[in-house]
Design an enzyme around this catalytic site. Structure first.
Site, short mmCIF file in Angstrom:
data_model
loop_
_atom_site.label_atom_id
_atom_site.label_comp_id
_atom_site.label_asym_id
_atom_site.label_seq_id
_atom_site.Cartn_x
_atom_site.Cartn_y
_atom_site.Cartn_z
N CYS A 37 0.73 -0.83 -0.20
CA CYS A 37 0.06 -0.16 -0.04
C CYS A 37 1.16 1.47 0.20
CB CYS A 37 -0.71 0.23 1.27
SG CYS A 37 -1.59 -1.13 1.83
N CYS A 41 -2.65 5.39 2.80
CA CYS A 41 -3.68 4.13 2.78
C CYS A 41 -4.81 4.49 3.82
CB CYS A 41 -3.52 2.62 2.41
SG CYS A 41 -4.70 1.43 1.83
N CYS A 68 -2.53 -3.23 -3.38
CA CYS A 68 -3.95 -2.78 -2.94
C CYS A 68 -5.28 -2.27 -3.59
CB CYS A 68 -3.44 -1.80 -1.48
SG CYS A 68 -5.42 -1.21 -0.32
N CYS A 71 -6.08 1.46 -2.39
CA CYS A 71 -5.06 2.91 -2.31
C CYS A 71 -4.45 2.60 -4.00
CB CYS A 71 -3.76 3.34 -1.56
SG CYS A 71 -2.82 1.53 -0.95
#
Length: 304
Positions: A37, A41, A68, A71
């Site tokens: 991430c 995030c 992810c 994000c």
């Protein structure tokens, strides 16, 4: 491979703060979920022992992690920011014409409503609707300062009826429209200034609530602008309790500041909106300690 220019402690702190300023410097990966991430995030924070850091996407992917979905770290952050800056410009242009719906924005920029809502909030820190409300209330105030009658200012700012405006008057104006039009005549205003992520923040209140939120590089200039906006009001510096009140709010929103590469007017509007919303949660005349604010946002250990 760990980032060699930043300590792991600094990177972990950036993750704790959801700091957008570090989004282009590293990513963090979570062993228990198998995803990596951006520092900004908003996913549920993992345990520190399950996190490792990487200088780039390729390193994280080579280690077996996937991007992810929330994000989207594999998409250029600059592209997201550019899109949202265009959306903000569209809102600024069209908000005074009337209500702007999320569907209207999604159609205009050829994205899904869900993607737009999520991305806008992640980049700007507020929702498209909250941003549009702030733009519209500033337009309304501008009409009043120019001497327009209250009724004319209501429709000139894009409100379909007076009831729609008065839903926001106490939370975004803090003073009766008629009094605002007369330069704050009859109002007693207290203010305080404090450093913040974007320079200095000024918050001013009346007995009805917050009447001004301003940002700038020089505190005295903000005070001068307050006097210029309310030339006929009784204005005085607030006691320490208001200072504590505002500092607690700044602690609350410290992880929600807009992306630093957005236009300055967008940053200011977004940051001011966050202050308005945070202050709304505190009953007038009361204060909140750092510990109370940290507890309220689900991070009881973040008081410091």
């Amino acid at each position: 491979m760990s980032n060699e220019s930043l300590s792991t402690a600094a990177m972990w702190q950036a993750v704790i703060n959801n700091d957008t300023a570090y989004d282009n410097q590293f990513v963090y990966a979570v062993r228990t979920t198998g995803v990596y991430c951006r520092p900004s995030c908003k996913s549920r924070r993992p345990k520190r022992e399950n996190v490792e850091f990487f200088t780039g996407l390729a390193d994280a992917q080579q280690a077996g992690y996937r991007a992810c979905r929330k994000c989207q770290p594999n998409q250029p952050a600059d592209a997201k920011t550019e899109l949202i800056a265009q959306v903000c410009a569209y809102i600024q242009q069209h908000a005074p014409d009337g209500t702007i719906t999320l569907q209207q924005l999604a159609d205009e920029f050829h994205v899904s409503q869900y993607h737009l809502q999520r991305t806008f909030k992640a980049v700007v820190g507020v929702s498209p609707r909250e941003y549009a409300d702030s733009v519209r209330i500033e337009s309304f105030k501008g009409h009043l300062r120019e001497g327009d009658r209250v009724t004319d200012a209501i429709y000139g700012a894009g409100y379909g009826s007076s009831s729609r405006l008065y839903e926001q008057v106490n939370t975004h104006l803090g003073i009766a429209p008629a009094s605002y039009r007369k330069g704050g005549a009859g109002a007693a205003i207290r203010y305080t200034t404090t450093p913040c992520a974007l320079g200095y923040l000024l918050v001013a209140t009346t007995e009805r609530g917050v009447c001004a939120v301003r940002l700038g590089d020089i505190a005295q200039r903000l005070i001068d602008e307050l006097h210029a906006e309310f030339p006929k009001a009784a204005i005085s510096a607030a006691a320490d309790n208001l200072t504590e009140h505002v500092e607690a709010v700044l602690a609350y929103i410290s992880g929600e500041q807009p992306a630093l590469d957005l236009p300055l007017d967008v940053q200011a509007t977004a940051f001011q909106t966050q202050v308005w919303e945070a202050l709304r949660q505190i009953p007038y005349g009361e204060t909140r300690s750092y510990a109370q604010v940290a507890e309220a946002i689900g991070q009881p250990k973040a008081a410091r």
